[in-house]
Scaffold this active site. Structure first.
Site, PDB file in Angstrom:
ATOM      1  N   ASN A   8       0.857  -1.188   0.000  1.00 39.65           N
ATOM      2  CA  ASN A   8       0.000   0.000   0.000  1.00 39.65           C
ATOM      3  C   ASN A   8       0.889   1.232   0.000  1.00 39.65           C
ATOM      4  O   ASN A   8       1.398   1.641   1.040  1.00 39.65           O
ATOM      5  CB  ASN A   8      -0.913  -0.020   1.231  1.00 39.65           C
ATOM      6  CG  ASN A   8      -1.822   1.204   1.304  1.00 39.65           C
ATOM      7  OD1 ASN A   8      -1.718   2.137   0.506  1.00 39.65           O
ATOM      8  ND2 ASN A   8      -2.703   1.212   2.287  1.00 39.65           N
ATOM      9  N   ARG A  91      -2.583  -1.678  -3.563  1.00 42.27           N
ATOM     10  CA  ARG A  91      -3.483  -0.527  -3.607  1.00 42.27           C
ATOM     11  C   ARG A  91      -3.161   0.291  -4.855  1.00 42.27           C
ATOM     12  O   ARG A  91      -2.013   0.651  -5.083  1.00 42.27           O
ATOM     13  CB  ARG A  91      -3.295   0.345  -2.372  1.00 42.27           C
ATOM     14  CG  ARG A  91      -4.136   1.619  -2.381  1.00 42.27           C
ATOM     15  CD  ARG A  91      -3.626   2.598  -1.357  1.00 42.27           C
ATOM     16  NE  ARG A  91      -4.399   3.830  -1.315  1.00 42.27           N
ATOM     17  CZ  ARG A  91      -3.919   4.988  -0.888  1.00 42.27           C
ATOM     18  NH1 ARG A  91      -2.658   5.077  -0.496  1.00 42.27           N
ATOM     19  NH2 ARG A  91      -4.682   6.058  -0.874  1.00 42.27           N
ATOM     20  N   HIS A 179      -9.780   7.041  -1.285  1.00 44.78           N
ATOM     21  CA  HIS A 179      -9.714   6.429   0.060  1.00 44.78           C
ATOM     22  C   HIS A 179     -10.809   5.382   0.251  1.00 44.78           C
ATOM     23  O   HIS A 179     -11.208   5.077   1.369  1.00 44.78           O
ATOM     24  CB  HIS A 179      -9.812   7.492   1.164  1.00 44.78           C
ATOM     25  CG  HIS A 179      -8.657   8.447   1.198  1.00 44.78           C
ATOM     26  ND1 HIS A 179      -8.820   9.810   1.302  1.00 44.78           N
ATOM     27  CD2 HIS A 179      -7.324   8.235   1.111  1.00 44.78           C
ATOM     28  CE1 HIS A 179      -7.641  10.399   1.282  1.00 44.78           C
ATOM     29  NE2 HIS A 179      -6.712   9.465   1.186  1.00 44.78           N
ATOM     30  N   ARG A 239      -1.370  19.217  -0.635  1.00 43.74           N
ATOM     31  CA  ARG A 239      -2.389  19.494  -1.647  1.00 43.74           C
ATOM     32  C   ARG A 239      -3.420  20.471  -1.090  1.00 43.74           C
ATOM     33  O   ARG A 239      -3.771  20.404   0.084  1.00 43.74           O
ATOM     34  CB  ARG A 239      -3.066  18.188  -2.076  1.00 43.74           C
ATOM     35  CG  ARG A 239      -2.195  17.308  -2.950  1.00 43.74           C
ATOM     36  CD  ARG A 239      -2.788  15.916  -3.106  1.00 43.74           C
ATOM     37  NE  ARG A 239      -2.380  15.034  -2.016  1.00 43.74           N
ATOM     38  CZ  ARG A 239      -2.918  13.842  -1.774  1.00 43.74           C
ATOM     39  NH1 ARG A 239      -3.903  13.390  -2.532  1.00 43.74           N
ATOM     40  NH2 ARG A 239      -2.475  13.099  -0.777  1.00 43.74           N
ATOM     41  N   GLU A 377      -6.581  -0.608   5.461  1.00 38.58           N
ATOM     42  CA  GLU A 377      -6.705  -0.774   4.017  1.00 38.58           C
ATOM     43  C   GLU A 377      -6.060  -2.070   3.553  1.00 38.58           C
ATOM     44  O   GLU A 377      -6.541  -2.716   2.607  1.00 38.58           O
ATOM     45  CB  GLU A 377      -6.065   0.415   3.305  1.00 38.58           C
ATOM     46  CG  GLU A 377      -6.761   1.746   3.570  1.00 38.58           C
ATOM     47  CD  GLU A 377      -5.912   2.936   3.177  1.00 38.58           C
ATOM     48  OE1 GLU A 377      -6.439   3.825   2.489  1.00 38.58           O
ATOM     49  OE2 GLU A 377      -4.723   2.984   3.560  1.00 38.58           O
TER      50      GLU A 377
END
Length: 392
Positions: A8, A91, A179, A239, A377
């Site tokens: 990931n 991922r 996400h 960001r 995740e």
């Protein structure tokens, strides 16, 4: 040991887990990550019993980017031995309009996913690099891509479209959301910890170096703050989050910036880092006495509060709010400040529980349940990977 390796790669961290496979059961045997890439690099991994297998810090320049982190992690994993890989799950941030479920990778799919690198330049190249490497080194080991966009693909069309000529939507210009693997895990976790809330109106806040929120109802994504790319919505480490697109036109037309310059500005030099002029790391900002650090934190909390209101509007109210990911799971001060801004919705924070890092951090009198749930995740990726490579 028959195993699935999960990789990931995020924008500032590389997480990995090795899962033992017994029939259809998955048991995590090794869990680790390199985080703080470019700022405070640290490789930490633990075994199934929690014992530390490696804990190594690096100078910022030694692990300055994700490709370097991938190489360092791969070298260490190869030194472990003792497991036979059934598959590697990855991922992949952007699946575009074509991929709504996990897929078994081949060269054609790899090239199609490469086309989305410009839409997720902090993630997609690094997501695909270990897949490409693994396909070259071990072509007989299945590689499975699991998409961050997939969980949001059930949105109503009027939710996902932009007010542009319809041809753009047909070309794939639409709100994808990201996400998704994190939100999918939290939705499943809520079934265990708060079954009475599952049919309720829930907002999950994935707050980390990358940050977004998602409105959940009956375990499904109803609306989310991110859109066509991972630039939209909440301010993040580097960001900017939601921004008038006219700013981009101004930068190009009036400031003479090239597309490359604007891309670098929006993905790597904005957000908390750009606004504070200090750091993209919330820990550094909380420890700083610089007024611009305080400004960046105030902006982050303010935008989070505004977006909760938007998502509560999409849900028609709010029954629960869940904090997850790096900042959400570990920063009691940020949780407290966001919870304070939710008082108008009936939220009441239990300050002692929040400071203690409890799972439930709302008071008994709170009209909204406030939870802190660590995301996983990697487990979601392992489950999707195992399901895809296991004969039915």
């Amino acid at each position: 040991m028959d195993a699935i390796l999960v990789v990931n790669a995020g924008s500032s961290s590389l997480k990995f887990q090795i899962f033992e496979v017994a029939d259809t059961r998955l048991s995590c045997r090794v869990r680790g990550q390199i985080d703080g890439i470019g700022t405070r690099p640290r490789l930490l991994a633990r075994g199934a019993d929690g014992a530390v297998l490696i804990d190594r810090a690096y100078a910022p320049e030694a692990i300055g980017d994700l490709p370097t982190a991938i190489s360092e992690t791969r070298t260490w994993l190869l030194s472990l031995g003792g497991f036979t890989l059934r598959a590697i799950g990855h991922r992949v941030v952007h699946g575009g309009p074509d991929y709504a479920t996990a897929v078994l990778m081949d060269n054609d799919i790899l090239e199609r996913l490469s086309a989305f690198q410009e839409l997720a330049p902090l993630h997609q190249p690094n997501n695909l690099a270990p897949i490409r490497l693994a396909m070259d080194i071990n072509p007989d080991v299945p590689q499975v891509a699991c998409f961050d966009t997939a969980y949001h693909r059930g949105h109503a069309q009027h939710t996902d479209c932009y007010a542009l000529p319809w041809s753009f939507y047909e070309d794939g210009v639409r709100r994808y959301g990201f996400h998704g693997l994190s939100y999918e895990y939290i939705a499943e976790r809520l079934v265990e910890v708060a079954p009475d809330l599952v049919r309720g109106r829930i907002v999950v806040a994935h707050l980390g170096s990358g940050a977004s929120m998602c409105a959940l109802q009956e375990g499904r994504s109803l609306e989310t703050t991110m859109g066509f790319t991972a630039l939209d919505g909440l301010p993040m480490g580097t960001r900017p989050g939601q921004m008038d697109p006219g700013v981009v036109l101004y930068l190009i037309d009036q400031k003479g910036m090239s597309t490359k310059d604007v891309t670098d500005l929006l993905y790597r030099k904005s957000g908390l880092k750009g606004l504070s002029g200090i750091s993209a790391d919330m820990r550094d900002l909380l420890a700083s006495t610089d007024p611009r650090a305080a400004l960046a934190i105030d902006h982050f909390v303010h935008r989070c509060a505004l977006n909760v209101g938007m998502l509560a509007g999409a849900l028609g109210g709010l029954d629960a709010f869940v904090f997850t990911a790096g900042v959400g799971e570990n920063s009691a001060p940020i949780r407290a400040r966001i919870a304070d801004r939710l008082a108008w919705l009936g939220a009441e924070l239990d300050h002692a529980a929040n400071e203690a890092g409890a799972m439930l951090i709302s008071t008994a009198a709170s009209r909204i349940a406030l939870y802190v749930l660590p995301t996983d995740e990697e487990l979601m990726i392992a489950r999707h990977t195992l399901a895809l490579v296991t004969p039915s």
